[in-house]
Design an enzyme around this catalytic site. Structure first.
Site, PDB file in Angstrom:
ATOM      1  N   ARG A   1       0.842  -1.203   0.000  1.00 45.50           N
ATOM      2  CA  ARG A   1       0.000   0.000   0.000  1.00 45.50           C
ATOM      3  C   ARG A   1       0.878   1.254   0.000  1.00 45.50           C
ATOM      4  NH1 ARG A   1      -1.472   1.722   4.577  1.00 45.50           N
ATOM      5  NH2 ARG A   1      -2.276  -0.198   5.491  1.00 45.50           N
TER       6      ARG A   1
ATOM      7  N   ASP B   1      -5.358  19.714 -14.579  1.00 47.28           N
ATOM      8  CA  ASP B   1      -5.817  18.435 -15.144  1.00 47.28           C
ATOM      9  C   ASP B   1      -5.442  18.465 -16.620  1.00 47.28           C
ATOM     10  OD1 ASP B   1      -7.182  16.327 -16.288  1.00 47.28           O
ATOM     11  OD2 ASP B   1      -9.016  16.607 -15.116  1.00 47.28           O
TER      12      ASP B   1
HETATM   13  C1  LIG Z   1     -11.633  10.628 -17.300  1.00 52.18           C
HETATM   14  C2  LIG Z   1     -11.216  11.931 -16.755  1.00 52.18           C
HETATM   15  C3  LIG Z   1     -11.028  12.094 -15.380  1.00 52.18           C
HETATM   16  C4  LIG Z   1     -11.332  11.003 -14.357  1.00 52.18           C
HETATM   17  O1  LIG Z   1     -10.549   9.863 -14.532  1.00 52.18           O
HETATM   18  P1  LIG Z   1     -11.023   8.365 -14.181  1.00 52.18           P
HETATM   19  O2  LIG Z   1      -9.791   7.588 -14.488  1.00 52.18           O
HETATM   20  O3  LIG Z   1     -12.189   8.064 -15.057  1.00 52.18           O
HETATM   21  O4  LIG Z   1     -11.397   8.325 -12.745  1.00 52.18           O
HETATM   22  C5  LIG Z   1     -10.594  13.336 -14.932  1.00 52.18           C
HETATM   23  N1  LIG Z   1     -10.376  14.367 -15.785  1.00 52.18           N
HETATM   24  C6  LIG Z   1     -10.556  14.242 -17.118  1.00 52.18           C
HETATM   25  C7  LIG Z   1     -10.288  15.411 -17.996  1.00 52.18           C
HETATM   26  C8  LIG Z   1     -10.978  13.020 -17.645  1.00 52.18           C
HETATM   27  O5  LIG Z   1     -11.186  12.904 -18.957  1.00 52.18           O
END
Ligand SMILES: *Cc1c(COP(=O)(O)O)cnc(C)c1O
Length: 372
Positions: free
Chosen positions: A47, A170
């Protein structure tokens, strides 16, 4: 080393005992201690860390020019770990079109625990004006989902730096190949590795990469290791395997994406195309400045409203009608019906993740589906 080389070699930990060229999958959950109480292999319990996860984290840290990375069991848990590491009542400035899963986390799980405002971050003045005494994080997402809005990473990072805030980006739609937010001043980069990093629609994962190891990063690491929402050794192995071809896959996604955007942009049954590579895109100049290329994600509006969009999407044969993105196979989706009735996405919007099939086959499929 250049990204092509790094992506291939950074995760290859040479095992002197077996001589493997490709690292094995370490399934052991626990690791030997020696007589001094130390851990000669550098791992204690899976973990906390594991050889496959360390290989993945080290590779991502290098590809994103960061100090360290932390891998999670999904993109959503990566973002959630960051939110959990914030002190109660911290304020987040988030994008008005934030990935809906994160928006939902803030609105449902963190309601009453964190404060947040959803702001149009293409307007830097609005971001500046949204800063409060308890603001801690400016969370950006660029290019954004599903309208492919582009946010000026360096512009936001400059505002954040002046106010002592953390910039988190992101960068899922861009991947580390097309954009490196840390080089533009961001503090933390987030990826859903389920998308381009995995690239084959067969592994769920998320990554945070930090520019520096500070108190906030230690708190995030604590959430990862103590919370335990970590990827399995097999998932990490799959991701390391996928990363080796990331640069070349992105070249193909960009090449096909550009051609499909151009094709749709000239189609009489298409109302509008959202792709940062088009000169008509409102933030095209920012995209050209901060991205190496424009990616394989685009969306468009079908003429004739929701009915025409649904008809079109049910006529495609090669594009798979499914959510998600970043895989070798092309995917297409009617975004509004995925996001639900609270969604602000136009009802005739179709989102496309352009895959690596031959461009002629992809365009032929779109052509027959758009012919009414
Ligand atoms: C898919 C996505 C996420 C979330 O990711 P998961 O792996 O589905 O939990 C976050 N931000 C963006 C821009 C995404 O396309």
């Amino acid at each position: 080393m250049k990204p092509e080389t790094l992506a291939i070699h950074a995760s290859n930990l040479v095992n002197a005992a077996t001589g493997d060229v490709t690292p094995p999958i370490s399934l052991s959950t626990t690791f030997y201690r020696n007589e001094n109480g130390n851990y000669p292999g550098g791992h204690m319990y899976s973990r906390v860390s594991n050889p496959n996860r360390s290989a993945l984290e080290n590779t991502l840290a290098k590809l994103e020019f960061g100090a360290e990375a932390a891998a999670f069991s999904s993109g959503n848990t990566a973002g959630m770990a960051l939110f959990q590491a914030l002190k109660p009542n911290s304020h987040i400035i988030a994008p008005d079109d934030m990935y809906w899963g994160f928006k939902k986390q803030l609105l449902t799980i963190f309601k009453g625990i964190l404060e947040f405002d959803f702001v149009d971050q293409t307007d830097l003045n609005l971001v500046q004006e949204s800063i409060k005494p308890n603001t801690k994080v400016i969370w950006i997402e660029t290019p954004s989902n599903p309208l492919l809005k582009v946010t000026d990473i360096a512009g936001i990072a400059a505002i954040a730096k002046k106010a002592g805030l953390t910039t988190v980006c992101d960068s899922t739609f861009a991947s580390p190949v097309l954009q490196n937010p840390i080089l533009l001043g961001a503090d933390i980069v987030m990826h859903s590795s389920t998308k381009y990093l995995g690239g084959h629609s067969d592994v769920l994962g998320g990554i945070l990469v930090t520019a520096k190891i500070d108190e906030f990063w230690s708190d995030i690491r604590n959430v990862q290791q103590t919370g335990g929402a970590v990827p399995s050794p097999f998932d990490c192995y799959l991701l390391c395997r996928s990363l080796k071809t990331l640069v070349y896959r992105m070249k193909g996604h960009c090449e096909n994406g550009k051609k499909i955007a151009g094709y749709l942009n000239n189609h009489p049954n298409v109302e509008a195309v959202f792709y940062p590579g088009l000169e008509t895109h409102p933030q095209h100049n920012i995209a050209a400045k901060q991205m190496k290329d424009f990616g394989g994600m685009l969306s468009f509006l079908v003429k004739g409203g929701e009915k025409a969009a649904n008809k079109m999407i049910n006529k495609v044969k090669l594009f798979a009608q499914a959510t998600s993105l970043g895989g070798v196979e092309s995917l297409i989706e009617h975004r509004y019906s995925i996001e639900g009735p609270d969604s602000k996405t136009p009802k005739n919007l179709i989102r496309v993740s352009v895959g690596l099939e031959h461009i002629d086959d992809l365009i032929a499929d779109l052509e027959q589906a758009l012919t009414v």
